[in-house]
Design an enzyme around this catalytic site. Structure first.
Site, short mmCIF file in Angstrom:
data_model
loop_
_atom_site.label_atom_id
_atom_site.label_comp_id
_atom_site.label_asym_id
_atom_site.label_seq_id
_atom_site.Cartn_x
_atom_site.Cartn_y
_atom_site.Cartn_z
N CYS A 200 0.83 -1.21 0.00
CA CYS A 200 0.00 0.00 0.00
C CYS A 200 0.86 1.26 0.00
CB CYS A 200 -0.95 0.00 1.19
SG CYS A 200 -0.11 -0.11 2.79
N HIS B 288 19.55 0.44 -1.04
CA HIS B 288 18.12 0.75 -0.94
C HIS B 288 17.31 -0.49 -0.58
CE1 HIS B 288 14.27 2.65 -1.78
NE2 HIS B 288 13.95 1.58 -2.46
#
Length: 419
Positions: free
Chosen positions: A50, A98
């Site tokens: 989400c 990352h």
């Protein structure tokens, strides 16, 4: 070989755009199959939650990463300008950093939240099933999971509550060593109480009762956690049975008063009750705190816990960054070694080819009756000249660039540094 991350998240894109870019479980397998069919894409993983959608790709060194962006844009039929404004890219070792930060919860909306690691593992498993993992990216994800485990083990990144719902349950856990043996009354059936119920279930609480003004909403919540349902009017009858009361409604007036709690304590023969009021305005009268054996905490009390815990997580995040840098360097050393292996194989193949060519010329000369000593001298001279051509170029280039480290490496390997 190169590594790429292409994505958007809660910091760069609105909910509306994140919804457009999401890959649900029904389309993700097809998307992965399409992605690895793009020219130059060797491996791919799609992480879609989400709060973020990210494409992790292992690319051929000659590939164009813009093809991946174009595919994403076309797959979801997105406006190019809207996507470009929110899109970020990482290459090489920045990709490794990352991905590791995401898995450790350092890039999450709630710092250190653990759910993202499970979501990343699901994405990894999905890619394995589809067959879009076969080497470098597979190794990177496995390394990332071990890094996340190390961060959880060696730091306090996930050990402290940083949400009201989690803080309420953590408070209950401090007071009752075994929450699984407690009876819990949840007053309200909104999102916060739902989160509280989830955290309680994770702590092995099985005896939950939901009290709400609207029974239908309470029943939907109670069914999910195998709980019971009562109306707000039935709270006086149930309260003596409750060890823990957690309340969060939109009521303008208190639902639980001092007299009600006092009667419940008498019925419990002064066995204590923990009451956590996370509603604004309050659901529980402040005077309840005056009663012996009634322990009342409000949202302000919890906020103090959250702020203290957030500071702890920030400190842990700093420690986690150090671990990630160390593990990233280890992975990149392995990754670069793959390139050196390829260079060595290519160089040996080239040397083998030169050997065959020169040997063929020498045999031909011998067959023509030429002097064997001269043929052997010519073979040795030509083969030597061709084999030392590449190292000689490297030495010249290093000398012109003043690259002393490279000169030292070449000297040691060529044994020119020994006198």
């Amino acid at each position: 070989m190169s590594l790429l991350v292409l994505g958007i998240n809660h910091k760069t894109a609105s909910v509306a755009l994140r919804e457009k870019v999401a890959f649900g479980p029904e389309i993700a397998p097809r998307a992965l199959q399409e992605l690895v069919r793009i020219s130059g894409v060797e491996e791919a993983v799609i992480l879609s939650t989400c709060n973020r959608t990210e494409l992790y790709c292992h690319l051929d060194p000659n590939s164009d990463s813009r093809l991946v962006k174009t595919w994403l844009q076309d797959f979801h039929q997105l406006d190019e300008q809207e996507l470009n404004a929110c899109l970020y890219q990482y290459h090489g070792e920045e990709t490794v950093r990352h991905i590791m930060r995401v898995a450790c919860g350092l890039d999450s909306l709630v710092l250190g939240e653990p759910q993202i690691l499970g979501q990343m593992k699901l994405a990894y498993n999905q890619s394995q099933k589809v067959g879009s993992l076969n080497g470098v990216l597979d190794r990177l994800l496995q390394k990332t999971f071990s890094v996340a485990k190390r961060v959880r083990t060696e730091t306090e990144i996930g050990s402290s509550a940083v949400s009201v719902a989690f803080a309420a349950v953590s408070l209950a856990k401090r007071i009752f060593s075994d929450l699984g043996r407690t009876r819990v009354l949840l007053v309200g059936a909104g999102e916060t109480i739902e989160l509280v119920a989830r955290h309680l279930k994770e702590q092995s609480v099985t005896d939950m009762t939901v009290a709400n003004r609207t029974l239908e909403r309470a029943q939907n919540l109670a069914q999910e956690f195998n709980g019971d349902v009562i109306t707000l009017e039935q709270i006086p009858d149930y309260l003596p049975k409750a060890d823990i009361v957690i309340s969060s409604t939109a009521s303008p007036l208190p639902i639980i008063g001092k007299g009600l709690v006092e009667r419940a304590l008498k019925a419990r023969r002064q066995q204590p009750i923990l009451l956590v009021d996370i509603a604004v305005p309050r659901d529980i009268e402040a005077e309840v705190d005056e009663l012996n054996d009634a322990y009342l905490y409000t949202v302000d009390d919890l906020q103090g816990i959250i702020e203290q815990n957030m500071a702890t997580r920030q400190q842990a995040a700093t420690q986690a960054e150090v671990i990630i840098e160390e593990e990233r360097d280890h992975f990149m050393a392995w990754f670069r070694s793959l390139e050196s292996v390829k260079l060595i194989v290519d160089y040996r193949s080239q040397a083998e080819l030169l050997q065959q060519q020169e040997l063929a010329l020498a045999l031909q000369a011998l067959a023509q009756g030429k002097d064997s000593a001269q043929v052997m001298q010519r073979l040795a001279r030509r083969l030597t000249n061709k084999l030392i051509h590449t190292p000689t170029q490297a030495l010249n280039q290093a000398g012109q660039n003043g690259d002393q480290d490279m000169l030292t490496v070449l000297a040691n390997n060529l044994k020119l540094g020994q006198h």
